[in-house]
Enzyme design. Structure first.
Site, PDB file in Angstrom:
ATOM      1  N   GLU A   1       0.794  -1.227   0.000  1.00 24.34           N
ATOM      2  CA  GLU A   1       0.000   0.000   0.000  1.00 24.34           C
ATOM      3  C   GLU A   1       0.832   1.285   0.000  1.00 24.34           C
ATOM      4  OE1 GLU A   1      -3.146  -0.170   2.913  1.00 24.34           O
ATOM      5  OE2 GLU A   1      -4.245  -1.619   1.683  1.00 24.34           O
TER       6      GLU A   1
ATOM      7  N   GLU B   1      -5.790  -7.826  -0.785  1.00 27.02           N
ATOM      8  CA  GLU B   1      -6.546  -7.604   0.441  1.00 27.02           C
ATOM      9  C   GLU B   1      -7.996  -7.279   0.114  1.00 27.02           C
ATOM     10  OE1 GLU B   1      -4.992  -4.851   3.318  1.00 27.02           O
ATOM     11  OE2 GLU B   1      -2.903  -5.473   2.977  1.00 27.02           O
TER      12      GLU B   1
END
Length: 525
Positions: free
Chosen positions: A190, A291
Site C-alpha cells: 500500500e 486484500e
C-alpha cells in the site's frame, strides 16, 4: 512436490510445466507486523514493543514476543488452510525484525527465524508464500499498518530510507532465490505517494535490484494510494503480477450504507473492482487481489449483529463471484485476530482477552483505531462540532489533503484519536502486563494458537466454496455482477489520480471517473 518456480504468462500465473496456478488464500496479518485493531492494542507495533520492554524488561519481553510469533502459526494452522482448498499465504513483515534504526543496513539474521519456519511449514503442505514488506523505514504510507506513528510518509522524502529498503530486499532475494514454494516478492504494501513520481522512480530502482539477485521469482507490484490507483503507471515489468486491494464500503459500519442487494449497490461493487483492475486487463498482466474482506459485528456491541453480518457475507459472496469469473488470484484479509475480520479469532475465554478486555473495550468506545471503528456515538457534541470548526475555517480550495479519499474529517480524527489519544493509551495498555511471570506470558501468547481459537464458520464455508472454483463453473450462474459500460475520459493521468473509494464514502460533489489509456504499455526489458 513443487512443479518449479512460478512465473507469469500473459494474464496467467503458471508453474515450470506451463500449467496454470491460481493463488487463493489469506494473509498472516497481525503476526510479524502486529496491528492495533487485530491484536488489541492502541498505536503502532514498535510503540507497544517499547512499552512492554519498559514494563517487563528485556528477558521477559523477548520471551513473550518470540512465543507469540511461534504460536501464531503452527502446523495445525497450515493443515486448516489446506482443508479450505487454499494454496497461498501472504506474509506481511515489518522491517524492524530485520534491521534496527540505530544500525541501518545491518541485517539481523535472527529476524528470519520465524519467516523461514513458516515458509518451510507451508511448503510441507503445498502452500505457496508471498513475502510482503508491510512496513518500510520511514513509512511508505500515512497509516498504522506500516508502523508509522506520525501520519507522515517520510519514506518518499528521504533517499536514506529507500536505500535501506533496497538493501533489505537484496538480502531477502538472496535468501529465498531458488525456493519453488515462495510464489514471489511483494516489495511494498500500500504505497501512498502524493506525487506519484517518487513511487515510479522507486519501482524502477527496486525491480532491477531484486532481479540482479533473483531473476526468477514473480514480483507482486501494488498500485498507489493504498493499492487502489494505477493511473500514473507508464510501463509494466516482466514476470510481475499487479495487486489491487478491493475493500468494499458495504462491509464496514457507517460508511456508505448497508447492502440490500439493490442494482445500484451491485453496480457500485462491480465499478470499484473494474476501476482498480482496468490497468491489468488492458495490458494483459495477472491480477492479484491482495486484500479484501468486511468487518464483522458482535452480539455484545450490536443487537442486530447477525443481520448485519449476513449482509456483509452477501457482499463478499458477490465479490468472490466476480473474482472467480475473472480467474484472478486473491488473499483475503485476514487469517487471525481478536474477532474483527479474521477467519479464526481468539476465544473470549482466552488469557489474552480476559486480561486486555477492559482496555480493548475502552479503545472501541473511544474509536481510537482508524480501521474497524464506529464513531457515530462520538459525533454529537464532540467530533461533529470539531469537524464543522475545521470546515468553517479552512477555505474549500485548501480543504483537500492527500490521501484525498479521507477528506478533512478523516484526517482530523486520525490525528486526534488514532495518533494522539493512542499514544496516551499505550502505557496504560502495557501496565496490564506488569508483574507477569514467564508462565503467564506463555499463556497469553498461547491464546493465539490454532487450537485455542474459534472459527468464523460462515466465512470459511464461503471461502472454501470459492477457493477451488474456476471461471465457467455452473454455480456462478446468476451470481456474477456484470460490468456496465461508462463514458470514459481520455486525458486522465497521474495528475488526475482516480481510484475506487473502497471503504471510504463519497462526498456529494465527488464523482468517480475511470481511466482508459489509449495505447497498450510496452513491457520493459
Amino acid at each position: 512436490m513443487s512443479n518449479g518456480i512460478l512465473r507469469t504468462d500473459g494474464a496467467r500465473i503458471v508453474d515450470a510445466n506451463g500449467d496454470v496456478v491460481i493463488l487463493r488464500g489469506t494473509s498472516l496479518g497481525g503476526w510479524m507486523l502486529m496491528e492495533n485493531f487485530m491484536n488489541g492494542f492502541p498505536g503502532r507495533e514498535h510503540q507497544i514493543r517499547a512499552a512492554l520492554l519498559k514494563v517487563l524488561g528485556r528477558e521477559k519481553a523477548d520471551f513473550f514476543f518470540d512465543k507469540f510469533l511461534e504460536y501464531f502459526f503452527t502446523e495445525k494452522d497450515a493443515e486448516f488452510l489446506v482443508s479450505l482448498g487454499f494454496n497461498c499465504l501472504r506474509l506481511p513483515l515489518n522491517y524492524h525484525h530485520f534491521e534496527d534504526d540505530m544500525k541501518p543496513f545491518v541485517i539481523k539474521e535472527e529476524g528470519f527465524e520465524h519467516v523461514d519456519r513458516v515458509v518451510e511449514l507451508c511448503a510441507k503442505y503445498g502452500i505457496y508464500t508471498i513475502l510482503d514488506i508491510h512496513a518500510l523505514p520511514g513509512g511508505q504510507n500515512q497509516d498504522w499498518h506500516c508502523d508509522n506513528p506520525t501520519g507522515y510518509a517520510a519514506f518518499w522524502d528521504h533517499v536514506h530510507f529507500q536505500d535501506r529498503a533496497v538493501n533489505l530486499w537484496e538480502h531477502i532475494a538472496k535468501r529465498y532465490r531458488g525456493n519453488p514454494w515462495v510464489a514471489g516478492y511483494n516489495p511494498m504494501n500500500e504505497p501512498a505517494d502524493s506525487e506519484w513520481t517518487r513511487l515510479l522512480a522507486f519501482y524502477d530502482r527496486i525491480v532491477p535490484a531484486i532481479r540482479a539477485v533473483d531473476p526468477e521469482h514473480i514480483l507482486f507490484m501494488e498500485g498507489n494510494t493504498f493499492s487502489m490507483d494505477f493511473t500514473g503507471f507508464d510501463k509494466v515489468y516482466p514476470n510481475s503480477v499487479y495487486a489491487i486491494h478491493d475493500y468494499c464500503g458495504f462491509g464496514f459500519p457507517n460508511r456508505i450504507g448497508r447492502y440490500q442487494g439493490h442494482k445500484e449497490q451491485d453496480q457500485y461493487i462491480r465499478k470499484m473492482y473494474d476501476r482498480k483492475a482496468a490497468f491489468m486487463k488492458q495490458h494483459n498482466v495477472p491480477i492479484w487481489n491482495g486484500e479484501f474482506g468486511p468487518i464483522y459485528e458482535r452480539e455484545e456491541f450490536n443487537p442486530d449483529w447477525e443481520v448485519h453480518n449476513e449482509e456483509r457475507y452477501n457482499v463478499l459472496d458477490r465479490q468472490l463471484a466476480i473474482y472467480t469469473a475473472d480467474s484472478i488470484a486473491w488473499s483475503i484479509w485476514s487469517y487471525k485476530d481478536i474477532n474483527v475480520m479474521g477467519m479464526t479469532y481468539l476465544s473470549p475465554e482466552s488469557a489474552w482477552l480476559k486480561l486486555l478486555g477492559p482496555i480493548i473495550k475502552k479503545k472501541r468506545d473511544l474509536a481510537v483505531d482508524s480501521w474497524a471503528y464506529d464513531d457515530a456515538h462520538l459525533q454529537e457534541g464532540l467530533f461533529g462540532p470539531l469537524h464543522k470548526w475545521f470546515e468553517d475555517n479552512i477555505p474549500e480550495k485548501h480543504s483537500k489533503k492527500y490521501p484525498w479519499q479521507w477528506r478533512m474529517h478523516m484526517h482530523v480524527f486520525r490525528g486526534i484519536r488514532g495518533i494522539t489519544m493512542a499514544e496516551y493509551m499505550i502505557p496504560e495498555w502495557a501496565e496490564y502486563f506488569r508483574g507477569k511471570s514467564f508462565e503467564e506470558l506463555d499463556e497469553l501468547a498461547a491464546s493465539w494458537k490454532y487450537e485455542n481459537c474459534m472459527q468464523r464458520e460462515k466465512l470459511n464455508e464461503l471461502l472454501s466454496f470459492y477457493s477451488p472454483m474456476r471461471a465457467g463453473d455452473k454455480r456462478l450462474e446468476g451470481k456474477v455482477i456484470e460490468s456496465e459500460k461508462e463514458e470514459q475520459p481520455q486525458d486522465a493521468g497521474k495528475d488526475k489520480s482516480v481510484s475506487g473509494v473502497g471503504v471510504f464514502e463519497l462526498a456529494p460533489d465527488e464523482k468517480r471517473k475511470a481511466v482508459v489509456t489509449e495505447a497498450p504499455i510496452a513491457v520493459t526489458a
